[in-house]
Write an enzyme that holds these catalytic residues in place. Structure first.
Site, PDB file in Angstrom:
ATOM      1  N   ASP A 126      -4.732 -10.646  -0.001  1.00 47.65           N
ATOM      2  CA  ASP A 126      -3.405 -11.226   0.205  1.00 47.65           C
ATOM      3  C   ASP A 126      -2.572 -11.153  -1.072  1.00 47.65           C
ATOM      4  O   ASP A 126      -3.052 -11.522  -2.153  1.00 47.65           O
ATOM      5  CB  ASP A 126      -3.559 -12.693   0.653  1.00 47.65           C
ATOM      6  CG  ASP A 126      -2.228 -13.291   1.065  1.00 47.65           C
ATOM      7  OD1 ASP A 126      -1.413 -12.570   1.682  1.00 47.65           O
ATOM      8  OD2 ASP A 126      -2.002 -14.472   0.757  1.00 47.65           O
ATOM      9  N   HIS A 127      -1.340 -10.675  -0.930  1.00 48.25           N
ATOM     10  CA  HIS A 127      -0.429 -10.523  -2.068  1.00 48.25           C
ATOM     11  C   HIS A 127      -1.018  -9.622  -3.153  1.00 48.25           C
ATOM     12  O   HIS A 127      -0.881  -9.889  -4.347  1.00 48.25           O
ATOM     13  CB  HIS A 127       0.005 -11.892  -2.623  1.00 48.25           C
ATOM     14  CG  HIS A 127       0.985 -12.565  -1.710  1.00 48.25           C
ATOM     15  ND1 HIS A 127       0.618 -13.122  -0.508  1.00 48.25           N
ATOM     16  CD2 HIS A 127       2.326 -12.720  -1.799  1.00 48.25           C
ATOM     17  CE1 HIS A 127       1.686 -13.613   0.087  1.00 48.25           C
ATOM     18  NE2 HIS A 127       2.731 -13.381  -0.655  1.00 48.25           N
ATOM     19  N   CYS A 143       6.008   6.385   4.413  1.00 47.13           N
ATOM     20  CA  CYS A 143       4.820   5.620   3.991  1.00 47.13           C
ATOM     21  C   CYS A 143       4.171   6.210   2.744  1.00 47.13           C
ATOM     22  O   CYS A 143       3.259   5.612   2.182  1.00 47.13           O
ATOM     23  CB  CYS A 143       3.798   5.554   5.119  1.00 47.13           C
ATOM     24  SG  CYS A 143       4.456   4.795   6.600  1.00 47.13           S
ATOM     25  N   HIS A 191       4.918   0.283  -0.375  1.00 50.23           N
ATOM     26  CA  HIS A 191       5.687  -0.606   0.501  1.00 50.23           C
ATOM     27  C   HIS A 191       4.680  -1.644   1.011  1.00 50.23           C
ATOM     28  O   HIS A 191       3.510  -1.593   0.623  1.00 50.23           O
ATOM     29  CB  HIS A 191       6.328   0.182   1.655  1.00 50.23           C
ATOM     30  CG  HIS A 191       5.329   0.780   2.586  1.00 50.23           C
ATOM     31  ND1 HIS A 191       4.642   1.935   2.290  1.00 50.23           N
ATOM     32  CD2 HIS A 191       4.862   0.357   3.784  1.00 50.23           C
ATOM     33  CE1 HIS A 191       3.799   2.211   3.275  1.00 50.23           C
ATOM     34  NE2 HIS A 191       3.908   1.267   4.192  1.00 50.23           N
ATOM     35  N   GLU A 217      -0.477  -4.027  12.158  1.00 52.17           N
ATOM     36  CA  GLU A 217       0.171  -3.604  10.913  1.00 52.17           C
ATOM     37  C   GLU A 217       1.622  -4.068  10.940  1.00 52.17           C
ATOM     38  O   GLU A 217       2.165  -4.565   9.946  1.00 52.17           O
ATOM     39  CB  GLU A 217       0.090  -2.084  10.770  1.00 52.17           C
ATOM     40  CG  GLU A 217       0.593  -1.585   9.441  1.00 52.17           C
ATOM     41  CD  GLU A 217       0.525  -0.072   9.337  1.00 52.17           C
ATOM     42  OE1 GLU A 217      -0.073   0.428   8.375  1.00 52.17           O
ATOM     43  OE2 GLU A 217       1.059   0.614  10.239  1.00 52.17           O
ATOM     44  N   HIS A 232       3.318  -4.855   4.132  1.00 49.71           N
ATOM     45  CA  HIS A 232       3.328  -5.403   5.499  1.00 49.71           C
ATOM     46  C   HIS A 232       2.819  -6.839   5.504  1.00 49.71           C
ATOM     47  O   HIS A 232       2.027  -7.218   4.638  1.00 49.71           O
ATOM     48  CB  HIS A 232       2.401  -4.595   6.421  1.00 49.71           C
ATOM     49  CG  HIS A 232       2.756  -3.158   6.518  1.00 49.71           C
ATOM     50  ND1 HIS A 232       3.822  -2.695   7.247  1.00 49.71           N
ATOM     51  CD2 HIS A 232       2.177  -2.058   5.975  1.00 49.71           C
ATOM     52  CE1 HIS A 232       3.893  -1.381   7.154  1.00 49.71           C
ATOM     53  NE2 HIS A 232       2.906  -0.963   6.383  1.00 49.71           N
ATOM     54  N   HIS A 251       0.843  -1.195   0.000  1.00 53.63           N
ATOM     55  CA  HIS A 251       0.000   0.000   0.000  1.00 53.63           C
ATOM     56  C   HIS A 251       0.875   1.240   0.000  1.00 53.63           C
ATOM     57  O   HIS A 251       2.096   1.168   0.113  1.00 53.63           O
ATOM     58  CB  HIS A 251      -0.985  -0.002   1.179  1.00 53.63           C
ATOM     59  CG  HIS A 251      -0.381   0.334   2.508  1.00 53.63           C
ATOM     60  ND1 HIS A 251      -1.102   0.920   3.529  1.00 53.63           N
ATOM     61  CD2 HIS A 251       0.877   0.182   2.996  1.00 53.63           C
ATOM     62  CE1 HIS A 251      -0.318   1.094   4.577  1.00 53.63           C
ATOM     63  NE2 HIS A 251       0.878   0.654   4.299  1.00 53.63           N
TER      64      HIS A 251
END
Ligand SMILES: [Zn+2]
Ligand SMILES: [Zn+2]
Length: 273
Positions: free
Chosen positions: A216-217, A171, A177, A260, A179, A152
Site C-alpha cells: 500500500d502506497h 501504462c 501511474h 485494477e 491504481h 506501477h
C-alpha cells in the site's frame, strides 16, 4: 444441461453478536463493535441462484415471478426486524452472515418446485463482505474486500522500448501511474458453533494486511520483490498475492478477485465466481 438463474433481493435488519456465557471482555475480543447491547443494522442483499433443466415449453428453469414470490415471503420474517429478538433462529447461534445465509437456505430450499434445485445463496452484509452457502451442512464461504493503492509501470524487460510502448501504451509511462486496487479474498470452512464464523475476522484482516501493508502506497516494481523481473500486470499481481496469501491461509484460501479499476477484474484460480 442445467442453466443457472439468479435473482437479487434486499432486506434490512438489526442484530447483535453476543454469547451469554462469555464475559464482556471475551465477547468484545471476538465480536468487537457488534456486541453493542442495543444492536446495529444492515441493508442485506441476497442473491438466490437456482438451477435446473430448461422447460421445453416455457423456456424457463423456473418462473422468476414465482421465485420472487416465495423468497419475498421468506424474507418478510426478517425484513425490518431484529434478528435475535424477532425471529426464532438466533436464540443459540449468533446471527452472523454465515449463519443467516444457512438459515435462509433451510427456509427457501424446501419451497422450490420439483426439478428446480437451489444452487447457491450469496448474502452481502455490506458491499465489502458476503457469505455463500451451497447446502453443505456447516460449510460456508466468506468473502471480504480489501484495498491498496500503489504505483506501477507496465514494462517487459525482454522487449525493446518501442515494443513496450506499442503493447502497453499509456501504462508504459516511464514515471509510472497508479491504481486503487481492490482485492476480494474468499476463504471457506465450517461455521464455528460458538462464533458463527468460518474464520476469525480479526485474524483474517491481520493476515491479509500483513501482505498488503507492504504494497500500500508503494511502487510495486521497485518495492515488491516479485516485480523486479516480471511486469506488474494485474494477472501477475493476482498470482503473486495468491502465493503469499496461500502461505498464510493454507487450503482455507479458495479464491482471489483483483479489481485494477472498476472496469478490469481478474480472478484466480477459479474461472468464474
Ligand atoms: Zn452486523
Ligand atoms: Zn496500471
Amino acid at each position: 444441461m442445467d442453466v443457472f438463474a439468479t435473482r437479487r433481493f434486499n432486506f434490512s435488519a438489526s442484530h447483535r453478536y453476543w454469547r451469554e456465557e462469555w464475559s464482556l471482555e471475551q465477547n468484545e475480543a471476538v465480536f468487537g463493535k457488534c456486541t453493542n447491547r442495543y444492536g446495529h443494522g444492515h441493508n442485506y442483499e441476497l442473491f438466490v441462484t437456482v438451477a435446473g433443466a430448461v422447460d421445453p415449453i416455457t423456456g424457463m428453469v423456473m418462473n422468476m415471478v414465482e421465485l420472487k414470490r416465495l423468497v419475498t415471503m421468506v424474507l418478510d420474517q426478517f425484513d425490518h426486524k431484529h434478528l435475535n429478538e424477532d425471529t426464532p433462529y438466533f436464540r443459540e447461534v449468533i446471527p452472523t452472515t454465515e449463519n443467516l445465509v444457512r438459515v435462509l437456505w433451510g427456509l427457501i430450499e424446501p419451497q422450490l418446485p420439483k426439478g428446480v434445485r437451489l444452487a447457491k445463496l450469496r448474502l452481502y452484509e455490506n458491499s465489502d463482505l458476503y457469505a455463500e452457502y451451497f447446502g453443505r451442512q456447516q460449510q460456508a464461504t466468506f468473502n471480504r474486500r480489501y484495498e491498496f493503492s500503489a504505483a506501477h509501470r507496465l514494462h517487459a524487460q525482454s522487449l525493446t522500448d518501442e515494443a513496450n510502448r506499442e503493447i502497453y501504451g499509456k501504462c508504459n509511462n516511464p514515471n509510472g501511474h497508479g491504481h486503487n486496487y481492490q482485492l476480494e479474498v474468499t476463504v471457506d470452512g465450517l461455521i464455528d458453533a460458538q462464533t458463527g464464523m468460518v474464520i476469525d475476522l480479526v485474524d483474517m484482516d491481520r493476515r491479509v494486511q500483513s501482505v498488503l501493508d507492504n504494497w500500500d502506497h508503494r511502487h510495486l516494481d521497485y518495492q515488491v520483490a516479485e516485480f523486479a523481473e516480471q511486469p506488474s500486470t494485474a494477472e501477475n499481481i493476482v498470482v503473486v498475492l495468491w502465493q503469499r496469501l496461500e502461505a498464510l491461509f493454507g487450503s482455507q484460501l479458495k479464491h482471489l478477485r483483483l479489481w485494477e479499476t472498476a472496469n478490469n477484474v481478474f480472478d484466480y484460480p477459479l474461472s468464474q465466481h
